[in-house]
Design an enzyme around this catalytic site. Structure first.
Site, PDB file in Angstrom:
ATOM      1  N   HIS A   1       0.864  -1.176   0.000  1.00  0.00           N
ATOM      2  CA  HIS A   1       0.000   0.000   0.000  1.00  0.00           C
ATOM      3  C   HIS A   1       0.900   1.225   0.000  1.00  0.00           C
ATOM      4  O   HIS A   1       1.825   1.309   0.804  1.00  0.00           O
ATOM      5  CB  HIS A   1      -0.895  -0.010   1.240  1.00  0.00           C
ATOM      6  CG  HIS A   1      -2.022   0.967   1.145  1.00  0.00           C
ATOM      7  ND1 HIS A   1      -1.821   2.326   1.215  1.00  0.00           N
ATOM      8  CD2 HIS A   1      -3.352   0.798   0.958  1.00  0.00           C
ATOM      9  CE1 HIS A   1      -2.985   2.938   1.091  1.00  0.00           C
ATOM     10  NE2 HIS A   1      -3.929   2.030   0.930  1.00  0.00           N
TER      11      HIS A   1
ATOM     12  N   ARG B   1      -6.316  10.368  -0.419  1.00  0.00           N
ATOM     13  CA  ARG B   1      -5.965  10.884  -1.750  1.00  0.00           C
ATOM     14  C   ARG B   1      -7.214  11.066  -2.609  1.00  0.00           C
ATOM     15  O   ARG B   1      -7.298  11.992  -3.406  1.00  0.00           O
ATOM     16  CB  ARG B   1      -4.955   9.945  -2.428  1.00  0.00           C
ATOM     17  CG  ARG B   1      -3.536  10.140  -1.898  1.00  0.00           C
ATOM     18  CD  ARG B   1      -2.573   9.083  -2.415  1.00  0.00           C
ATOM     19  NE  ARG B   1      -2.847   7.787  -1.784  1.00  0.00           N
ATOM     20  CZ  ARG B   1      -2.811   6.610  -2.413  1.00  0.00           C
ATOM     21  NH1 ARG B   1      -2.498   6.552  -3.687  1.00  0.00           N
ATOM     22  NH2 ARG B   1      -3.069   5.503  -1.756  1.00  0.00           N
TER      23      ARG B   1
END
Lengths: 540, 226
Positions: free
Chosen positions: A325, A345
């Site tokens: 990740h 994000r």
């Protein structure tokens, strides 16, 4: 601990570039996205999967010759803790239709649906019911249910994200069934983020063409898990045994799966479960710490299911690829490796180097995004050094407050806000320092779209299964995968149980596997499944 | 970062551990191998509920062992399990009325507003407030105030009214989500379409598509603006 003074100085560079970056974002200008070819090139140079000397070919078993990480090969090429005679198999403790091994999201979904199809169900789980990576999934669950979206668009995203390696039939099932599992969860009472008129609030994730990430704050997985667990507990005919990992599957004389032997962690006694059909839903491998990486994974993520299924004759796929990740915590040290959801994000936060400059499109697929961060911190030498000598890049969460309004960070990311707040970092005002962390087992046991493995009467669902995501999973397709294939496994296993007579229970496949190990000259001195990672005496 | 070592007391027994470790890692460092008392290691699952006292204070401090850094001379114990009864219900049969929570969990009427639950909550939730909301039949408020509950059970361990707060919160959330917020129409519409097979031909075509064509389709797909 809060940021040290030298780090606060570096944060000023982030603040300097922030207003121009926000202005550009508002105008729809963003850092250019990489082409498929450029992304691949970047990965080959910097992604941990491509690092020399970290994998090897399996010497034994149904996937002999396939390449997997050394840490996984070590437990696949290992002996069982059981030998013939260790346990008395003539005394059957539980005799059920469907045995579900694993009490996370996939296992719970499977148990609910199997029960609805009339099966007598037993869930056996290594730790507590609900102790699973499902509980830790933060950002969301994908489903193409908005008018501008469709399952075929979702299909393209998922298979492109997997670099076209995925099993298309599994992707079809995943994307086709997605809207119905969202509805199922909605009807069970999962508190999704919604507008006042009931419209789901959805966001982008890395690699998505539409905003189809459904969420429940930044506790989406926890909200799904506690709801499924509550529902299982309401159906009192579903039996649940906690702290009882499976040590081996049973097979009958025709090689069909016939249940499993459980180990009571506390009394150290064995429990024999005979089952007409068995579902493996044991989760992933993060706690093997591939290449020494820290992990976002649950304490119990030790790949037990892969070991059990492999010995029973099920082949494995896509385990050469491990998902890192992009945004794991690298500071404060106490939280190292913990997940910072991609939703951050999705909400507009950008990744920045030590100069406060962008270096990658924030929502590339996870493998590409991770590679770019590793390049920034290695070859380009633009990472931010932590007090213990690690490197990371900034994730500019405060810009979300400007883009989406003051208070958004605390409202939409309550768990992260609290977690950092405990260490004196206010992520609505200061960026987070991140680095890729071991997150997900992309591959697993080979299944078909009915969740059947190659071993008759054995099913697999959730992270333990492979093929759905190929070599790289997109954000939000894991919570989806566990519910879609968990439900399918529950139905398949319950229906099959109706046509199946309970078999004899043997451990002959284990004996056979031991002989194969001996012949190949591997596996001496190693016992698996390992059940729990070993941190005793260590500074983790 | 400091290399200091500090003394801590795990269930009364003294150990010296690096000062930067969390309680969980300090226990492992000291030789504990967890079966209970350790779960996600990320503050989400409620497995590692812990209470401690410092030597110069009478106060009981709640903690999640995986999220809390050790302090010199802390005296701690984990509370990995605490008995709690859950009401059994069929959520399809329930009504989201003002009496529902009280009917399922009559003991909430025993709340004496002592605030012990709120004080012990390692998530710093307003536990007493959501129990009071539940008692008034304000399901929405109980749902929202309890949303970040990780069901560690510390509240139930301290409650003089013997309430199991976290089960009340969970039922409130299920009722609120299921009955008190409108269903997503776009989800129902799409489910009807998938059940009619609307997308099957296109999905089957994609399944049969060769890799170069698929790659092209992927590269050319239009992407919704942020």
């Amino acid at each position: 601990m809060p940021y040290e003074p030298y780090m606060k100085e570096l944060i000023k560079k982030v603040e300097t570039t922030r207003s121009a970056r926000i202005q550009a974002a508002k105008e729809g200008k963003h850092f250019p996205r990489l082409s498929e070819a450029d992304g691949m090139k970047l990965m080959k140079e910097f992604h941990p999967d491509y690092k020399e000397g970290t994998k090897r070919q399996l010497a034994v078993g149904p996937s002999k010759g396939k390449v997997v990480p050394n840490e996984l090969a070590d437990i696949l090429e290992a002996k069982s803790s059981l030998n013939s005679g260790t346990v008395d198999l003539s005394r059957i403790d539980y005799d059920v239709d469907v045995l579900v091994i694993g009490g996370g999201g996939a296992g719970s979904a499977a148990a609910l649906v199997a029960q609805e199809h009339g099966a007598r169900v037993l869930i056996a789980t290594k730790l507590r019911h609900g102790d699973a990576n499902t509980m830790m999934a933060e950002g969301g669950i994908q489903a193409a249910d908005k008018p501008n979206d469709s399952p075929p668009i979702h299909f393209l995203d998922a298979i492109g994200g997997g670099h076209f390696s995925n099993d298309p039939q599994l992707v079809k099932t995943l994307t086709h069934d997605a809207p119905s599992v969202i509805q199922w969860l909605e009807h069970l009472g999962v508190m999704f983020d919604k507008d006042p008129d009931g419209t789901m609030r959805t966001l982008h994730g890395g690699g998505t063409a539409r905003k189809r990430m459904h969420s429940a704050g930044d506790m989406t997985g926890a909200e799904i898990m506690r709801t499924l667990r509550d529902e299982v507990r309401n159906r009192t005919d579903i039996q649940v045994i906690e702290f009882a990992p499976a040590l081996e599957l049973f097979t009958d004389h025709e090689g069909r799966c016939a249940g499993a032997i459980l180990f009571n962690f506390e009394t150290e006694k064995y429990t024999v479960v005979r089952a007409k059909t068995t579902i493996l839903a044991t989760g992933g491998l993060g706690r093997l710490h591939i290449q020494g990486f820290p992990t976002t994974n649950h304490y119990g993520a030790t790949a037990d299911g892969l070991v059990l299924a492999y010995r029973a004759g099920a082949s494995l796929c896509f385990l050469e690829a491990t998902q890192f990740h992009p945004t794991g915590v690298i500071f404060p040290e106490q939280n190292i490796g913990l997940l910072i959801t991609e939703k951050v994000r999705g909400a507009g936060a950008q990744l920045l180097n030590a100069d406060g400059e962008q270096f990658v499109y924030p929502l590339e697929t996870r493998d590409v995004e991770s590679s770019a961060i590793i390049r920034e911190c290695s070859e380009r030498n633009k990472g931010i050094r932590t007090p213990t000598g690690r490197f990371g890049v900034w994730l500019d969460s405060p810009m979300i407050e400007v883009l989406k309004g003051p208070g958004t960070v605390a409202r939409d990311f309550p768990a992260k806000y609290r977690q950092f707040g405990r260490h004196g970092i206010d992520i609505s005002k200061e960026p987070m320092l991140i680095y890729p962390t071991l997150h997900y087992q992309n591959g697993g046991i080979t299944i078909n779209s009915q969740a059947e493995t190659e071993v008759p009467n054995l099913y697999a669902a959730g992270e333990v299964a492979g093929g759905i995501h190929g070599i790289n999973r997109l954000m939000g397709n894991s919570l989806l995968d566990i519910t879609v294939f968990g439900r399918i496994a529950g139905k398949s296993a319950a229906e099959k149980a109706k046509q199946t007579q309970p078999g004899e229970i043997t451990l002959q496949h284990v004996q056979k596997f031991h002989e194969e190990l001996k012949k190949a000259g591997v596996g001496d001195g190693r016992i698996s499944p390992i059940l729990l990672p070993d941190y005793v005496g260590k500074i983790g | 970062m400091s290399n200091d070592v500090v003394p801590i007391y795990i269930m009364g027994k003294k150990y010296h551990v690096p000062a930067t470790l969390t309680i969980l890692k300090a226990m492992e460092y000291s030789g504990y191998k967890f079966i209970r008392g350790c779960g996600c290691r990320g503050g989400m699952c409620g497995a590692c509920a812990t209470v401690y006292r410092l030597e110069d204070s009478y106060k009981i401090v709640p903690a999640l062992a995986c999220q809390t850094v050790v302090e010199p001379n802390m005296s701690l114990t984990q509370i990995p399990f605490f008995p709690a009864n859950k009401s059994i219900y069929d959520v399809e049969e329930l009504e989201p009325g003002t009496q529902t929570l009280l009917q399922m969990y009559p003991e909430i009427a025993r709340c004496v507003c002592c605030n012990s639950c709120t004080k012990i909550c390692p998530q710093e939730l307003d536990v007493m407030d959501y129990v009071q909301a539940a008692l008034r039949g304000d399901i929405e408020k109980a749902a929202k105030l309890s949303f970040e509950c990780i069901m560690c059970g510390l509240c139930a361990s301290r409650c003089p009214g013997e309430i199991v707060q976290y089960h009340v919160g969970l039922l409130a959330r299920r009722l609120y989500a299921k009955y008190l917020t409108p269903k997503a129409k776009h989800v129902a519409d799409r489910v009807a379409e998938t059940e009619q097979g609307k997308f099957d031909p296109e999905l089957e075509e994609l399944c049969r598509m060769d890799k170069p064509t698929l790659e092209k389709r992927y590269a050319q797909r239009d992407i919704e603006a942020q």
